[in-house]
Design an enzyme around this catalytic site. Structure first.
Site, PDB file in Angstrom:
ATOM      1  N   GLU A  36      25.122 -12.426  19.117  1.00 40.01           N
ATOM      2  CA  GLU A  36      26.389 -12.420  18.397  1.00 40.01           C
ATOM      3  C   GLU A  36      26.564 -11.245  17.428  1.00 40.01           C
ATOM      4  O   GLU A  36      27.004 -11.432  16.299  1.00 40.01           O
ATOM      5  CB  GLU A  36      26.523 -13.743  17.643  1.00 40.01           C
ATOM      6  CG  GLU A  36      25.498 -13.980  16.500  1.00 40.01           C
ATOM      7  CD  GLU A  36      24.181 -14.629  16.934  1.00 40.01           C
ATOM      8  OE1 GLU A  36      23.805 -14.497  18.108  1.00 40.01           O
ATOM      9  OE2 GLU A  36      23.537 -15.272  16.094  1.00 40.01           O
ATOM     10  N   HIS A  55      30.223 -19.501  22.805  1.00 42.11           N
ATOM     11  CA  HIS A  55      29.095 -19.657  21.882  1.00 42.11           C
ATOM     12  C   HIS A  55      28.967 -18.437  20.958  1.00 42.11           C
ATOM     13  O   HIS A  55      28.949 -18.578  19.731  1.00 42.11           O
ATOM     14  CB  HIS A  55      27.807 -19.868  22.681  1.00 42.11           C
ATOM     15  CG  HIS A  55      26.581 -20.019  21.836  1.00 42.11           C
ATOM     16  ND1 HIS A  55      26.061 -21.243  21.490  1.00 42.11           N
ATOM     17  CD2 HIS A  55      25.777 -19.101  21.251  1.00 42.11           C
ATOM     18  CE1 HIS A  55      24.994 -21.067  20.731  1.00 42.11           C
ATOM     19  NE2 HIS A  55      24.799 -19.764  20.573  1.00 42.11           N
ATOM     20  N   GLU A  56      28.904 -17.267  21.547  1.00 43.09           N
ATOM     21  CA  GLU A  56      28.709 -16.063  20.718  1.00 43.09           C
ATOM     22  C   GLU A  56      29.920 -15.827  19.811  1.00 43.09           C
ATOM     23  O   GLU A  56      29.775 -15.405  18.669  1.00 43.09           O
ATOM     24  CB  GLU A  56      28.430 -14.836  21.590  1.00 43.09           C
ATOM     25  CG  GLU A  56      27.242 -14.978  22.557  1.00 43.09           C
ATOM     26  CD  GLU A  56      25.961 -15.525  21.933  1.00 43.09           C
ATOM     27  OE1 GLU A  56      25.771 -15.381  20.711  1.00 43.09           O
ATOM     28  OE2 GLU A  56      25.155 -16.120  22.685  1.00 43.09           O
ATOM     29  N   HIS A 114      29.758 -17.953  16.743  1.00 45.74           N
ATOM     30  CA  HIS A 114      28.856 -17.410  15.717  1.00 45.74           C
ATOM     31  C   HIS A 114      29.605 -16.536  14.691  1.00 45.74           C
ATOM     32  O   HIS A 114      29.088 -16.288  13.607  1.00 45.74           O
ATOM     33  CB  HIS A 114      27.761 -16.565  16.361  1.00 45.74           C
ATOM     34  CG  HIS A 114      26.532 -17.328  16.756  1.00 45.74           C
ATOM     35  ND1 HIS A 114      25.840 -18.141  15.890  1.00 45.74           N
ATOM     36  CD2 HIS A 114      25.844 -17.365  17.935  1.00 45.74           C
ATOM     37  CE1 HIS A 114      24.779 -18.649  16.523  1.00 45.74           C
ATOM     38  NE2 HIS A 114      24.769 -18.208  17.764  1.00 45.74           N
ATOM     39  N   GLU A 116      22.539 -22.248  14.818  1.00 44.37           N
ATOM     40  CA  GLU A 116      22.711 -22.556  16.243  1.00 44.37           C
ATOM     41  C   GLU A 116      23.306 -23.941  16.524  1.00 44.37           C
ATOM     42  O   GLU A 116      24.113 -24.086  17.439  1.00 44.37           O
ATOM     43  CB  GLU A 116      21.386 -22.380  16.985  1.00 44.37           C
ATOM     44  CG  GLU A 116      20.850 -20.944  16.968  1.00 44.37           C
ATOM     45  CD  GLU A 116      21.769 -19.924  17.649  1.00 44.37           C
ATOM     46  OE1 GLU A 116      22.666 -20.321  18.405  1.00 44.37           O
ATOM     47  OE2 GLU A 116      21.572 -18.714  17.393  1.00 44.37           O
ATOM     48  N   ASP A 163      10.001 -16.689  15.888  1.00 44.17           N
ATOM     49  CA  ASP A 163      10.369 -16.894  17.278  1.00 44.17           C
ATOM     50  C   ASP A 163       9.784 -18.200  17.836  1.00 44.17           C
ATOM     51  O   ASP A 163      10.398 -18.860  18.667  1.00 44.17           O
ATOM     52  CB  ASP A 163       9.842 -15.706  18.092  1.00 44.17           C
ATOM     53  CG  ASP A 163      10.783 -15.359  19.221  1.00 44.17           C
ATOM     54  OD1 ASP A 163      12.005 -15.457  19.004  1.00 44.17           O
ATOM     55  OD2 ASP A 163      10.304 -15.021  20.316  1.00 44.17           O
ATOM     56  N   TYR A 193      19.441 -25.941  18.554  1.00 45.33           N
ATOM     57  CA  TYR A 193      20.705 -25.933  19.292  1.00 45.33           C
ATOM     58  C   TYR A 193      21.193 -27.353  19.578  1.00 45.33           C
ATOM     59  O   TYR A 193      22.303 -27.730  19.200  1.00 45.33           O
ATOM     60  CB  TYR A 193      20.513 -25.216  20.636  1.00 45.33           C
ATOM     61  CG  TYR A 193      20.282 -23.733  20.533  1.00 45.33           C
ATOM     62  CD1 TYR A 193      19.025 -23.230  20.206  1.00 45.33           C
ATOM     63  CD2 TYR A 193      21.300 -22.820  20.782  1.00 45.33           C
ATOM     64  CE1 TYR A 193      18.794 -21.867  20.133  1.00 45.33           C
ATOM     65  CE2 TYR A 193      21.074 -21.449  20.712  1.00 45.33           C
ATOM     66  CZ  TYR A 193      19.829 -20.979  20.390  1.00 45.33           C
ATOM     67  OH  TYR A 193      19.610 -19.636  20.309  1.00 45.33           O
TER      68      TYR A 193
HETATM   69  N1  BES Z   1      21.544 -15.794  18.427  1.00 43.26           N
HETATM   70  C1  BES Z   1      21.173 -16.313  19.680  1.00 43.26           C
HETATM   71  C2  BES Z   1      20.091 -15.530  20.361  1.00 43.26           C
HETATM   72  C3  BES Z   1      18.784 -15.446  19.594  1.00 43.26           C
HETATM   73  C4  BES Z   1      18.255 -16.552  18.960  1.00 43.26           C
HETATM   74  C5  BES Z   1      18.108 -14.253  19.529  1.00 43.26           C
HETATM   75  C6  BES Z   1      17.067 -16.436  18.254  1.00 43.26           C
HETATM   76  C7  BES Z   1      16.918 -14.151  18.823  1.00 43.26           C
HETATM   77  C8  BES Z   1      16.403 -15.247  18.182  1.00 43.26           C
HETATM   78  C9  BES Z   1      22.379 -16.428  20.625  1.00 43.26           C
HETATM   79  O1  BES Z   1      23.544 -16.802  19.980  1.00 43.26           O
HETATM   80  C10 BES Z   1      22.091 -17.517  21.610  1.00 43.26           C
HETATM   81  O2  BES Z   1      21.932 -18.629  21.195  1.00 43.26           O
HETATM   82  N2  BES Z   1      22.029 -17.190  22.895  1.00 43.26           N
HETATM   83  C11 BES Z   1      21.764 -18.140  23.951  1.00 43.26           C
HETATM   84  C12 BES Z   1      23.001 -18.500  24.691  1.00 43.26           C
HETATM   85  C13 BES Z   1      23.728 -19.685  24.183  1.00 43.26           C
HETATM   86  C14 BES Z   1      24.903 -19.990  25.085  1.00 43.26           C
HETATM   87  C15 BES Z   1      22.891 -20.912  23.978  1.00 43.26           C
HETATM   88  C16 BES Z   1      20.852 -17.476  24.943  1.00 43.26           C
HETATM   89  O3  BES Z   1      20.642 -16.276  24.844  1.00 43.26           O
HETATM   90  O4  BES Z   1      20.361 -18.143  25.852  1.00 43.26           O
HETATM   91 ZN    ZN Z   2      23.512 -18.829  19.347  1.00 43.59          ZN
END
Ligand code: BES
Ligand code: ZN
Length: 630
Positions: A300, A324-325, A328, A347, A404, A412
């Site tokens: 995002e 989703h993005e 954010h 999230e 991480d 989520y």
């Molecule tokens: N911000 C996240 C991606 C992220 C989370 C990067 C933690 C680094 C550390 C992004 O918004 C996200 O949640 N992406 C998901 C997709 C979403 C539809 C659930 C993904 O990449 O799978």
């Molecule tokens: Zn996200």
């Protein structure tokens, strides 16, 4: 436990428990054991900076992108606020080469030192300043190993002619390409000047150019204060295509057409989002479609969401990712988790918001499917982590760990389930009003679990003890597992899929099943429902009728490969190898490799494919897979 930790921190020894930087941290903490120091010490365990003493407010970044050497080099000039008139400001760095540091208009260098190197956190950079110092200019360069950066050869792009670069800063990788106070609780505005090879274009999480220029030098401005994990840059052979007045898409020329079709409804999503939770505060909303090695589905980055090309399914069926993005832009970018221990506030809120946008656009039946798939993911994650695991609490404890590790589907899907639970307790109208006010109250600021709960108390619960009991924050936020009194979503469209699945399992040939007008979600549900063990003939029956092995839909492929692996259905081997060597999206890679390594023969296969595929993956994915496949 908590008290113990805080106490240690105040004495300046906590760092020693897990960080390599004991000595430097020690000196730091024992020197000034103020109340301030104590309060902030417990704030972000993943940043060395001390924003309550000296904090960066604005960044002017001036860098050159060198594709040959795979490095960025230049200067980061910060305007700072020296709150306690201290003689030191601390930045986070990891793997950066610092050449020199200048203060204000001085031509003489100031002194600085780098603390001990921690594998995850990197090195604190202590810069000597004066009580009246206003700007700090750091001359630096990155190394080819910088974890945020992925340098792609022309072969790894859609067009095959030009190299490509992109960054991924979340959670704590911004420090691998910029010396920065790398905590989500600290916000800066920024400007940037980026020099790139003349045939390429640069874009950032900022006001962006719409076309290439002759000079190869691009200027950017982000006038709204953002946290460091939203610093983003990409360089490649890019073109821009408008979608609505305020929305558009950047992609390689070879991808722009498909992307413009797939995301044609992004403007409608923006309208729906604003209707739900208030005005969009970032002016433009554009997408950047990346090459397939992008390790996430989406990121995002403000004004410019980075997105995987694996959602280009040709039927707009995977666009909830864009919702989703986009969401954010409120939950996360506008109101930001203060530390990664409160990741669910980013999230969980975003998943809830995403599904509300999809419901506005495509109706309740559609949103119900997403809700059920999410619930399945949640159950799966709970089983995976163990229902008593502390990592299944919404409020995480990540001290001494790579953030991480804690950032799982719990934030989520359990986060979303909690908001759905509250929504059902108070009613949708009241909950929407509450969320609206929440986003406005904390706009361009940070939030914590406590702050959220305080706000919940003052705005919704208002002394109603029965309601407080129902909302049951203790169970949801501070306890492991999923409280009994959660909402179990159901989908009428999925009920039909379940009937179809039954019919097949009872012997109806796949070709005779009624699968007319099924969306990706229905197919995904169908594939997830397939028995663990299937004969070659059953697998072939499905494949012949539905052509799963050659599906153009990444979600379907990734789910199907799991069955192919378990049932040793080697017809899918080639397609799987192609998928694993071209796609770098961690969410797909991890389950597939995991299924492969479950047997000795599978492990051999996995290692052989990984050896070939690894150069195509971003560090975010290789960190996880190296560990899995060692
Ligand atoms: N911000 C996240 C991606 C992220 C989370 C990067 C933690 C680094 C550390 C992004 O918004 C996200 O949640 N992406 C998901 C997709 C979403 C539809 C659930 C993904 O990449 O799978
Ligand atoms: Zn996200």
């Amino acid at each position: 436990m908590k008290i113990y930790k805080t106490y240690l921190l105040s004495l300046g020894i906590a760092g020693c428990l897990h960080l390599a930087s004991c000595s430097t941290q020690n000196n730091q903490n024992t020197e000034t054991m103020t109340v301030n120091n104590l309060a902030q010490a417990s704030q972000d365990v993943h940043s060395y900076s001390k924003p309550k003493e000296a904090v960066a407010k604005h960044l002017d970044l001036d860098i050159t992108v060198d594709f040959e050497k795979k490095i960025l080099s230049g200067t980061a000039t910060y305007q700072i606020k020296n709150l306690t008139k201290t003689n030191q400001i601390i930045f986070d760095t990891r793997g950066l080469k610092i050449e020199k540091v200048l203060l204000d208009e001085d031509t003489k260098e100031t002194t600085f030192k780098l603390g001990n190197d921690d594998k995850v956190l990197g090195q604190p950079m202590f810069v000597d300043i004066k009580p009246e110092t206003k700007t700090v200019t750091i001359h630096y360069s990155t190394t080819p190993e910088a974890a945020a950066l992925q340098w792609l050869s022309p072969q790894q792009t859609a067009g095959k002619k030009h190299p490509f670069l992109f960054t991924q800063s979340q959670a704590i990788l911004a420090r691998t390409w910029i010396p920065i106070q790398d905590s989500p609780g600290i916000r800066i505005t920024y400007s940037a000047s980026v020099k790139v090879p003349k045939e390429l274009m640069a874009v950032m999480s900022a006001e962006n150019p719409k076309e290439k220029n002759e000079t190869g030098e691009y200027k950017f401005l982000m006038q709204k204060a953002i946290p460091s994990y939203l610093m983003a840059l990409s360089v490649g052979d890019l073109v821009f295509r408008p979608i609505g007045e305020q929305t558009g898409i950047y992609a390689e020329p070879a991808t722009i057409e498909a992307a413009a079709y797939e995301f044609a409804e992004m403007d409608k999503m923006l309208v729906a989002a604003e209707k739900l939770y208030g005005k969009y505060r970032w002016n433009r909303y554009d997408l950047l479609v990346l090459p397939p090695s992008f390790p996430f589905g989406g990121m995002e980055n403000p004004r410019l969401t980075f997105v995987t090309p694996t959602v280009l399914a040709k039927d707009r069926s995977l666009t909830s990712l864009i919702a989703h993005e986009l969401a954010h832009s409120w939950s996360g970018n506008l109101v930001t988790n203060a530390t990664w221990e409160d990741f669910w506030l980013n999230e969980g809120f975003t998943v809830y918001f995403e599904r509300r946008i999809m419901e506005e656009l495509y109706g309740k039946d559609y949103a119900d499917m997403l809700e059920v798939l999410g619930y399945q993911d949640l159950q799966h994650t709970l089983d995976d982590l163990g229902r008593n695991s502390e990592d299944t609490r919404l409020k995480l404890e990540l001290d001494g760990r790579d953030p991480d590790e804690g950032l799982t589907d719990i934030a989520y899907e359990k986060g979303n389930a909690y908001l759905v639970h509250i929504e059902r307790a108070v009613g949708r109208d009241k909950f929407d009003a509450f969320l609206n006010k929440y986003f406005q109250t904390f706009a361009f600021g940070t939030t914590t679990t406590d702050r959220f709960l305080d706000f919940l108390n003052s705005e919704l619960i208002k002394g109603d003890e029965k309601l407080a009991e129902q909302i049951n924050a203790d169970a949801w936020i501070y306890s492991a597992g999923l409280p009994e009194e959660h909402y179990t979503p159901a989908s009428s469209l999925f009920a039909k899929v379940e009937e179809t699945s039954q019919a097949w399992q009872q012997g109806t040939p796949a070709a005779q099943l009624n699968t007319k007008d099924w969306s990706s979600h229905e197919w995904l549900h169908f594939i997830r429902l397939l028995p663990e063990q299937m004969s070659q003939q059953k697998m072939a029956d499905l494949d012949k009728a539905f052509n799963f092995t050659n599906s153009g839909n990444s979600e379907i492929l990734a789910a199907w490969f799991l069955h192919a692996i378990r049932n040793n259905y080697i017809t899918a081997d080639q397609a799987m190898e192609i998928f694993l060597t071209s796609v770098g999206r961690r969410k797909f890679l991890v389950p597939i490799y995991k299924a492969l390594i479950a047997t000795p023969e599978g492990k051999k296969k996995a290692l052989a494919i990984y050896a070939k595929a690894r150069p195509n993956y971003h560090a975010v994915s290789t960190v996880t897979l190296d560990e899995m496949l060692k």
